[in-house]
Structures are given as structure tokens and as C-alpha cells.
Design a protein around this motif. Structure first.
Motif, PDB file in Angstrom:
ATOM      1  N   UNK A   9     -33.497   5.180  22.684  1.00 14.04           N
ATOM      2  CA  UNK A   9     -32.108   4.808  22.375  1.00 14.04           C
ATOM      3  C   UNK A   9     -32.057   3.868  21.177  1.00 14.04           C
ATOM      4  N   UNK A  10     -32.882   2.853  21.176  1.00 11.40           N
ATOM      5  CA  UNK A  10     -32.892   1.888  20.065  1.00 11.40           C
ATOM      6  C   UNK A  10     -33.283   2.565  18.756  1.00 11.40           C
ATOM      7  N   UNK A  11     -34.267   3.448  18.827  1.00 11.00           N
ATOM      8  CA  UNK A  11     -34.716   4.185  17.650  1.00 11.00           C
ATOM      9  C   UNK A  11     -33.570   5.006  17.054  1.00 11.00           C
ATOM     10  N   UNK A  12     -32.844   5.710  17.898  1.00 12.49           N
ATOM     11  CA  UNK A  12     -31.730   6.530  17.410  1.00 12.49           C
ATOM     12  C   UNK A  12     -30.596   5.667  16.862  1.00 12.49           C
ATOM     13  N   UNK A  13     -30.346   4.526  17.489  1.00 14.40           N
ATOM     14  CA  UNK A  13     -29.320   3.614  16.965  1.00 14.40           C
ATOM     15  C   UNK A  13     -29.719   3.096  15.587  1.00 14.40           C
ATOM     16  N   UNK A  14     -30.981   2.729  15.428  1.00 17.96           N
ATOM     17  CA  UNK A  14     -31.464   2.247  14.130  1.00 17.96           C
ATOM     18  C   UNK A  14     -31.405   3.342  13.077  1.00 17.96           C
ATOM     19  N   UNK A  15     -31.801   4.547  13.453  1.00 20.21           N
ATOM     20  CA  UNK A  15     -31.749   5.671  12.526  1.00 20.21           C
ATOM     21  C   UNK A  15     -30.320   5.941  12.093  1.00 20.21           C
ATOM     22  N   UNK A  16     -29.399   5.917  13.044  1.00 20.30           N
ATOM     23  CA  UNK A  16     -27.994   6.152  12.736  1.00 20.30           C
ATOM     24  C   UNK A  16     -27.456   5.079  11.797  1.00 20.30           C
ATOM     25  N   UNK A  17     -27.750   3.830  12.089  1.00 15.65           N
ATOM     26  CA  UNK A  17     -27.265   2.722  11.253  1.00 15.65           C
ATOM     27  C   UNK A  17     -27.832   2.818   9.836  1.00 15.65           C
TER      28      UNK A  17
END
Length: 99
Positions: free
Chosen positions: A38-46
Motif C-alpha cells: 500500500x505504501x509503495x503504491x501511494x508513493x508511486x502515485x504521488x
């Protein structure tokens, strides 16, 4: 679906998740086990969103697509901005989403 949180991630993170799910399922499984997906995808999105915004501004400045053009010729401004958006989307996809 195992990863219900994906619905709350932005479009870039969702695209990257879909890419990983289809092409690199082991990566997703390892991140699930580690609790980092989840954190990885949030960082990628940001990061992708920031890159998109920065490139949109840079391309528009480079090509002379200004507020003055918007005021004087809206149709041309919209056409040129749409063209820039499509090119920037391709760059972000290639650099951050489909890797």
C-alpha cells in the motif's frame, strides 16, 4: 479482491498495480507479505503525479502555451494542452508506471 485499498490509491498507483499484477505477480506477493504494498503504491502515485504536473508546466512553457493564448484563442489553447497532456501521460507511463 485481496487488495481493497487499491481503490483509494490514485490513477497512477492503480495503473502501476495493474501492471505489476499482470506482469510481475511475485513482486506484489512479496510486498503483501512484507506489508509494504500500500505504501509503495501511494508513493508511486504521488511521485508520478508530481512528475506529471511538473512536465505539464515545462512542456507548456517550452511550447509557448500561455494564459495569454488561452484568453485570445481558447480553441488553440485547448488543442495544444490536450496534445501536451497526451505526451506527458506517455512519458509518465513509460518512466514510472510500466516499469
Amino acid at each position: 479482491m485481496k487488495d481493497e485499498f487499491v481503490k483509494s490509491i490514485g490513477i497512477w498507483g492503480q495503473r502501476h498495480y495493474d501492471y505489476l499484477r499482470k506482469n510481475k505477480p511475485m513482486v506484489i506477493n512479496v510486498m503483501r507479505m512484507n506489508g509494504t504494498l500500500e505504501r509503495y503504491l501511494q508513493d508511486t502515485d504521488r511521485n508520478a503525479h508530481e512528475m506529471f504536473d511538473k512536465l505539464m508546466k515545462e512542456f507548456a512553457e517550452f511550447e509557448g502555451v500561455t494564459e495569454q493564448l488561452k484568453a485570445s484563442n481558447q480553441l488553440s489553447w485547448v488543442r495544444r494542452m490536450n496534445n501536451i497532456r497526451e505526451r506527458v501521460t506517455e512519458v509518465v507511463n513509460a518512466e514510472m508506471v510500466f516499469v
